[in-house]
Design an enzyme around this catalytic site. Structure first.
Site, PDB file in Angstrom:
ATOM      1  N   ASN A   1       9.862   1.702  -0.688  1.00 19.91           N
ATOM      2  CA  ASN A   1       8.982   2.871  -0.858  1.00 19.91           C
ATOM      3  C   ASN A   1       8.181   3.190   0.410  1.00 19.91           C
ATOM      4  O   ASN A   1       7.257   3.987   0.380  1.00 19.91           O
ATOM      5  CB  ASN A   1       8.019   2.648  -2.045  1.00 19.91           C
ATOM      6  CG  ASN A   1       7.065   1.483  -1.811  1.00 19.91           C
ATOM      7  OD1 ASN A   1       7.126   0.817  -0.771  1.00 19.91           O
ATOM      8  ND2 ASN A   1       6.170   1.237  -2.749  1.00 19.91           N
TER       9      ASN A   1
ATOM     10  N   ASP B   1      -0.419 -10.416   4.722  1.00 21.67           N
ATOM     11  CA  ASP B   1      -0.869 -10.324   3.335  1.00 21.67           C
ATOM     12  C   ASP B   1      -0.649 -11.627   2.574  1.00 21.67           C
ATOM     13  O   ASP B   1       0.009 -12.546   3.067  1.00 21.67           O
ATOM     14  CB  ASP B   1      -0.149  -9.158   2.626  1.00 21.67           C
ATOM     15  CG  ASP B   1       1.324  -9.048   3.031  1.00 21.67           C
ATOM     16  OD1 ASP B   1       1.914 -10.075   3.416  1.00 21.67           O
ATOM     17  OD2 ASP B   1       1.872  -7.939   2.968  1.00 21.67           O
TER      18      ASP B   1
ATOM     19  N   HIS C   1       6.312   1.039   2.133  1.00 22.00           N
ATOM     20  CA  HIS C   1       5.070   0.281   2.365  1.00 22.00           C
ATOM     21  C   HIS C   1       5.190  -0.625   3.598  1.00 22.00           C
ATOM     22  O   HIS C   1       6.274  -1.058   3.973  1.00 22.00           O
ATOM     23  CB  HIS C   1       4.619  -0.503   1.119  1.00 22.00           C
ATOM     24  CG  HIS C   1       5.385  -1.736   0.781  1.00 22.00           C
ATOM     25  ND1 HIS C   1       5.543  -2.192  -0.514  1.00 22.00           N
ATOM     26  CD2 HIS C   1       6.040  -2.651   1.550  1.00 22.00           C
ATOM     27  CE1 HIS C   1       6.242  -3.306  -0.507  1.00 22.00           C
ATOM     28  NE2 HIS C   1       6.561  -3.607   0.728  1.00 22.00           N
TER      29      HIS C   1
ATOM     30  N   GLU D   1       0.637   0.390  -0.185  1.00 24.64           N
ATOM     31  CA  GLU D   1       1.577   1.170  -0.990  1.00 24.64           C
ATOM     32  C   GLU D   1       1.335   2.669  -0.757  1.00 24.64           C
ATOM     33  O   GLU D   1       0.292   3.054  -0.199  1.00 24.64           O
ATOM     34  CB  GLU D   1       1.384   0.813  -2.474  1.00 24.64           C
ATOM     35  CG  GLU D   1       1.576  -0.678  -2.804  1.00 24.64           C
ATOM     36  CD  GLU D   1       3.047  -1.131  -2.780  1.00 24.64           C
ATOM     37  OE1 GLU D   1       3.905  -0.449  -2.179  1.00 24.64           O
ATOM     38  OE2 GLU D   1       3.322  -2.208  -3.366  1.00 24.64           O
TER      39      GLU D   1
END
Ligand code: F6R
Length: 253
Positions: free
Chosen positions: A145, A76, A147, A152
């Site tokens: 979380n 990314d 990801h 996400e």
């Protein structure tokens, strides 16, 4: 170092300290490059892989590893940062790996955060991955979380390279690299979960207590888009390297 088979397709290694963490992760890369010198690697940024990269650089400098035929694809990049911005993932990779090993510059791929509109960057990266892939070893960190990449919670498991809005918890976590939270880009170009699952092998890295819940949910929880990394339970070759703190909520016999 303790090796545990969590479920079919997932092998877990729990390490005692940072040196073991770096070694276990770098060993996986070294083994692959010995078998396949022209392997394609998928690479993460962030704090977690830093010592693995340092270990790979030192093995290269000691003449133990050769990256001359390797191709890399980063997961990314932030939208809106130039390649040369100090917090861009282009800069991170240059500092932690590319400047220290002999991966040819034309074989290092990251999505562009500069292309406008950003969707064109995603489309170009998808086309390149399709042309050169599949990735042999996709190395991943994990968000608190759950990801992976910047996929996400709520991201479909068949997602392709796309532009995503960073979750508030991700913006907050990543603000440690910027002088102020308001400077953290709100969007990123990320490799999709579908692309990640197409890799031949996956290595997931996590350390610290803040990742313990995400690791337990990923490996032993329900497979759900609310925990993006739980998609890895659908893959048949996942190698997980964690420290004791990140492993602390796993139920192990
Ligand atoms: C970075 C990436 C992210 C990170 C994750 C963990 O390229 O894809 O998924 O791996 O946010 O980051 P650290 O390692 O900084 O805790």
């Amino acid at each position: 170092m303790q090796k545990v088979k969590v479920r079919s397709g997932i092998e877990l290694v729990i390490v005692e300290n940072e040196a073991e963490f770096a070694k276990a992760a770098a060993d996986k890369v070294s083994e692959l490059l010995k078998q396949k010198p022209n392997a394609i690697l998928g690479l993460p940024t962030g704090s977690t892989p830093e010592t693995m990269y340092a270990e790979l650089v030192s093995r290269y400098k000691a003449g133990l590893l050769d990256f001359s035929q390797v191709t890399t694809f980063n997961l990314d990049e932030y939208v809106g940062l130039s390649d040369t911005h100090p917090q861009s993932y282009h800069s991170f990779m240059k500092k932690h790996l590319f400047d220290g090993v002999n991966i040819p510059s034309e074989a290092r791929h990251l999505p562009s955060g500069e292309t406008k509109p950003a969707e064109e960057s995603a489309a170009a990266y998808e086309a390149l991955l399709t042309k050169l892939g599949p990735i042999d070893l996709m190395i991943l960190g994990i968000g608190t979380n759950g990801h992976i990449g910047f996929n996400e919670p709520g991201t479909p498991f068949d997602s392709r390279v796309h532009i995503t809005s960073l979750a508030p918890s991700t913006i907050q976590a990543n603000s440690r690299f910027f002088s102020d939270e308001s400077e953290v880009p709100r969007e990123a170009v990320t490799t999709g979960i579908g692309n990640i699952l197409e890799a031949r092998q996956i290595m997931l890295l996590a350390k610290g207590e803040s990742k313990a819940e995400a690791i337990a949910a990923t490996l032993q929880g329900e497979v759900t888009i609310e925990v993006p990394a739980s998609a890895l339970q659908q893959h048949n070759s996942v190698y997980v390297v964690v420290d004791k703190a990140a492993a602390s909520l796993l139920k192990l016999e």
